[in-house]
Design an enzyme around this catalytic site. Structure first.
Site, PDB file in Angstrom:
ATOM      1  N   LYS A   1       0.848  -1.201   0.000  1.00 56.30           N
ATOM      2  CA  LYS A   1       0.000   0.000   0.000  1.00 56.30           C
ATOM      3  C   LYS A   1       0.877   1.242   0.000  1.00 56.30           C
ATOM      4  CE  LYS A   1      -2.026   2.756   2.903  1.00 56.30           C
ATOM      5  NZ  LYS A   1      -1.937   3.951   2.036  1.00 56.30           N
TER       6      LYS A   1
ATOM      7  N   GLU B   1       9.467   1.317  10.741  1.00 58.40           N
ATOM      8  CA  GLU B   1      10.493   2.343  10.514  1.00 58.40           C
ATOM      9  C   GLU B   1       9.780   3.670  10.680  1.00 58.40           C
ATOM     10  OE1 GLU B   1      13.566   1.737  10.142  1.00 58.40           O
ATOM     11  OE2 GLU B   1      13.666  -0.332   9.437  1.00 58.40           O
TER      12      GLU B   1
ATOM     13  N   CYS C   1      13.375  10.899   7.100  1.00 59.14           N
ATOM     14  CA  CYS C   1      13.370  10.421   8.487  1.00 59.14           C
ATOM     15  C   CYS C   1      14.767  10.482   9.093  1.00 59.14           C
ATOM     16  CB  CYS C   1      12.832   9.004   8.536  1.00 59.14           C
ATOM     17  SG  CYS C   1      13.660   7.937   7.373  1.00 59.14           S
TER      18      CYS C   1
ATOM     19  N   GLU D   1       9.707  16.122  15.441  1.00 61.10           N
ATOM     20  CA  GLU D   1      10.124  15.927  14.053  1.00 61.10           C
ATOM     21  C   GLU D   1       9.392  16.951  13.187  1.00 61.10           C
ATOM     22  OE1 GLU D   1       8.720  12.449  11.810  1.00 61.10           O
ATOM     23  OE2 GLU D   1      10.776  12.190  11.126  1.00 61.10           O
TER      24      GLU D   1
HETATM   25  P1  NAD Z   1       2.060   8.363   7.813  1.00 61.37           P
HETATM   26  O1  NAD Z   1       2.334   7.627   9.063  1.00 61.37           O
HETATM   27  O2  NAD Z   1       1.006   9.402   7.836  1.00 61.37           O
HETATM   28  O3  NAD Z   1       1.645   7.361   6.628  1.00 61.37           O
HETATM   29  C1  NAD Z   1       2.453   6.288   6.238  1.00 61.37           C
HETATM   30  C2  NAD Z   1       1.603   5.234   5.535  1.00 61.37           C
HETATM   31  O4  NAD Z   1       0.682   4.688   6.492  1.00 61.37           O
HETATM   32  C3  NAD Z   1       0.738   5.774   4.388  1.00 61.37           C
HETATM   33  O5  NAD Z   1       0.702   4.807   3.359  1.00 61.37           O
HETATM   34  C4  NAD Z   1      -0.622   5.926   5.029  1.00 61.37           C
HETATM   35  O6  NAD Z   1      -1.675   5.836   4.108  1.00 61.37           O
HETATM   36  C5  NAD Z   1      -0.636   4.736   5.975  1.00 61.37           C
HETATM   37  N1  NAD Z   1      -1.562   4.846   7.112  1.00 61.37           N
HETATM   38  C6  NAD Z   1      -2.079   5.972   7.669  1.00 61.37           C
HETATM   39  N2  NAD Z   1      -2.889   5.640   8.689  1.00 61.37           N
HETATM   40  C7  NAD Z   1      -2.879   4.295   8.785  1.00 61.37           C
HETATM   41  C8  NAD Z   1      -3.503   3.359   9.672  1.00 61.37           C
HETATM   42  N3  NAD Z   1      -4.306   3.752  10.667  1.00 61.37           N
HETATM   43  N4  NAD Z   1      -3.243   2.045   9.504  1.00 61.37           N
HETATM   44  C9  NAD Z   1      -2.402   1.617   8.532  1.00 61.37           C
HETATM   45  N5  NAD Z   1      -1.804   2.457   7.660  1.00 61.37           N
HETATM   46  C10 NAD Z   1      -2.028   3.778   7.791  1.00 61.37           C
HETATM   47  O7  NAD Z   1       3.469   8.938   7.336  1.00 61.37           O
HETATM   48  P2  NAD Z   1       3.787   9.893   6.123  1.00 61.37           P
HETATM   49  O8  NAD Z   1       3.256  11.251   6.494  1.00 61.37           O
HETATM   50  O9  NAD Z   1       3.366   9.262   4.851  1.00 61.37           O
HETATM   51  O10 NAD Z   1       5.390   9.887   6.163  1.00 61.37           O
HETATM   52  C11 NAD Z   1       6.103  10.686   7.018  1.00 61.37           C
HETATM   53  C12 NAD Z   1       6.599   9.935   8.246  1.00 61.37           C
HETATM   54  O11 NAD Z   1       7.291   8.754   7.849  1.00 61.37           O
HETATM   55  C13 NAD Z   1       7.606  10.720   9.049  1.00 61.37           C
HETATM   56  O12 NAD Z   1       7.323  10.616  10.422  1.00 61.37           O
HETATM   57  C14 NAD Z   1       8.934  10.043   8.758  1.00 61.37           C
HETATM   58  O13 NAD Z   1       9.920  10.186   9.730  1.00 61.37           O
HETATM   59  C15 NAD Z   1       8.514   8.643   8.565  1.00 61.37           C
HETATM   60  N6  NAD Z   1       9.500   7.911   7.772  1.00 61.37           N
HETATM   61  C16 NAD Z   1      10.310   7.002   8.401  1.00 61.37           C
HETATM   62  C17 NAD Z   1      11.276   6.321   7.670  1.00 61.37           C
HETATM   63  C18 NAD Z   1      12.179   5.311   8.341  1.00 61.37           C
HETATM   64  O14 NAD Z   1      12.731   4.494   7.620  1.00 61.37           O
HETATM   65  N7  NAD Z   1      12.341   5.329   9.640  1.00 61.37           N
HETATM   66  C19 NAD Z   1      11.423   6.566   6.330  1.00 61.37           C
HETATM   67  C20 NAD Z   1      10.594   7.491   5.714  1.00 61.37           C
HETATM   68  C21 NAD Z   1       9.621   8.150   6.466  1.00 61.37           C
END
Ligand code: NAD
Length: 454
Positions: free
Chosen positions: A153, A228, A262, A355
């Site tokens: 997804k 992650e 991140c 963050e």
């Molecule tokens: P997000 O948590 O809003 O969304 C990530 C994914 O989860 C999306 O596909 C979203 O549709 C899905 N999602 C949202 N709610 C959900 C739920 N209740 N159940 C299951 N899936 C759900 O994050 P974002 O805004 O897309 O990305 C930014 C964040 O990602 C930042 O906090 C960043 O630090 C983190 N990030 C971490 C890494 C790492 O490797 N540690 C890498 C990239 C980004």
């Protein structure tokens, strides 16, 4: 339902797609479940060959994929090409894995004891918008190499390259149903995948807040979970460092991908005695940054992903933390944000603790090694970080004491295909990339074969 995909640099519609809901998520899991027995039975050599063929097919499409990712995520085309190169390398690396999933033999009484690494079944992979296809590949490649089938997804804002991956994979010979991409919202499709009884594991990359919800939903059926999550990483600049080099490297370690990384070293801890020369050098480099059209070959920083995200990032400038200097950004359509350095600021300020996920860096002064370590560890996160010093013993001494998963000494790099990546504390659970990722896509099975009558 239709999903409208916006190009962040122009605010224009890039694509209109059908949006999946719970029903389509269930159908994707059913396809993956049906494909699992066949895929796990493919010989290790053939599984490797198919993944190698997929790497070649992605390589052949590299420029088109890079253009699509650059437009959809607003990232500079040079960065997008680098990321697509990593996607190809990730599939190539894990193409070698099926024949190297080794077990052990363990000396026991009365027989032979051996272990096998078995695939888990259907795995759900949920990824964010900041490195859409790259992060997807870190999960898809080891999951498939280990013999699992996948439901992927992508984030709603950036689904286009994931759909291309599915198309290219099928054309490259991946059997039907082994990789299924579902484009839909987190609160419906994501939640369904994390609670679906036929999903054995969820690998999630995203915010710590959503990661917590994913872990809770997965707990009900004891799914395997790797996470992650967010970061608030520190770059520690000691007085004995090459200050010019550290200051030259610092801007892109925070502002790369418009700060939506991140691993961003968004806290720059600088030893007080070199604060002034460091700030002078840093300013020179920040003012020279080229923010603009992602498709322009000279661009270093693109726009933020969305209007609402830009509002969140901007809110960090209204808390009264001192702005040391700002770069420039285009006017007009596009979610632009000028790279900004706050400092010197207190480690307790909101900008130093949360963050931001945008192009804002915080400079925090310190005195001595002990304070540097204390400040660096004073966060709920623990993803990456850097240590800048010419004293090798100090570099390793400090590295051992930092609560963080990925560290660089005299460098700001974080990820390599061949080495483990992941966080301590609330930055996550588990490791991606390198040989370590395979452990999270397999279960160890122990088999005892009696060779003597007991
Ligand atoms: P997000 O948590 O809003 O969304 C990530 C994914 O989860 C999306 O596909 C979203 O549709 C899905 N999602 C949202 N709610 C959900 C739920 N209740 N159940 C299951 N899936 C759900 O994050 P974002 O805004 O897309 O990305 C930014 C964040 O990602 C930042 O906090 C960043 O630090 C983190 N990030 C971490 C890494 C790492 O490797 N540690 C890498 C990239 C980004």
């Amino acid at each position: 339902m239709t999903l409208t995909v916006i190009e962040p640099a122009t605010e224009l519609v890039l694509a209109e797609l059908p949006q999946a809901g719970v029903e389509q998520a269930d159908a994707a899991v059913a396809r993956a479940k049906a494909a699992f027995p066949g895929w796990r039975a493919v010989t290790p050599r053939d599984r490797g060959r198919i993944l190698g063929g997929l790497a070649d097919a992605l390589d052949a499409q590299l420029e088109a994929l890079a253009q699509l990712e650059a437009r959809n995520a607003g990232k500079p085309i040079g960065d997008a090409r680098g990321e697509m190169g990593m996607v190809v390398e990730t599939f190539r690396y894990y193409a070698g894995a099926p024949e190297r999933l080794l077990g052990d033999t363990i000396p026991v009484a009365g027989g032979i004891d051996m272990t096998f690494r078995e695939p888990l079944g259907v795995v759900a992979l949920i990824v964010p918008w900041n490195f859409p296809l790259t992060i997807a590949s870190w999960k898809v490649a080891p999951a498939l190499a280990a013999g699992n089938t996948v439901v992927l997804k992508p984030a709603e804002l950036t689904p286009l390259t994931a759909l291309e991956l599915e198309r290219i994979a099928v054309a490259a010979g991946l059997p039907e149903g082994v990789l299924n991409v579902v484009v839909g919202p987190g609160r419906t499709v994501g939640e369904r995948l994390t609670s679906h009884p036929d999903v054995a594991k969820v690998a999630f990359t995203g915010s710590t807040e959503v990661g917590r919800r994913v872990a809770e939903a997965a707990a009900a059926s004891i799914k395997r979970v790797t996470l992650e999550l967010g970061g608030k990483s520190a770059s520690i600049v000691f007085a004995d460092a090459d200050i010019e080099r550290a200051a030259a490297a610092a801007p892109m370690a925070v502002f790369g991908n418009a700060g939506q990384d991140c691993c961003a070293r968004s806290r720059i801890l600088v030893e007080r005695s070199v604060l002034d020369p460091f700030m002078a050098e840093l300013e020179r480099h920040v003012l020279a940054l080229r923010v603009g059209d992602p498709l322009d070959e000279d661009t270093e920083i693109g726009p933020l992903i969305s209007s609402s995200h830009r509002e969140t990032v901007a809110s960090f400038l209204s808390d009264g933390a001192p702005v040391a200097f700002r770069g420039s950004a285009p006017e007009g359509p596009g979610y632009w944000f000028a790279p900004t350095v706050l400092g010197p600021i207190d480690s307790q300020d909101r900008a130093a603790r949360e963050e931001i996920f945008g192009p804002i860096a915080c400079v925090i002064p310190f005195t001595g090694e002990e304070e540097a370590i204390r400040l660096a560890n004073d966060t709920i996160y623990g993803l990456s970080g850097s240590i800048w010093t010419r004293d090798g013993a100090r570099a390793l001494r400090v590295a051992r004491l930092l609560d963080t998963g990925v560290l660089s000494i005299n460098s700001n790099t974080s990820v390599r295909v061949t080495t483990p990546f992941g966080g301590f504390k609330q930055s996550g659970v588990g490791r991606e990339l390198g040989p370590h990722a395979l452990e999270h896509y397999t279960e160890v099975k122990n088999v005892y074969y009696a060779t003597e009558a007991s």
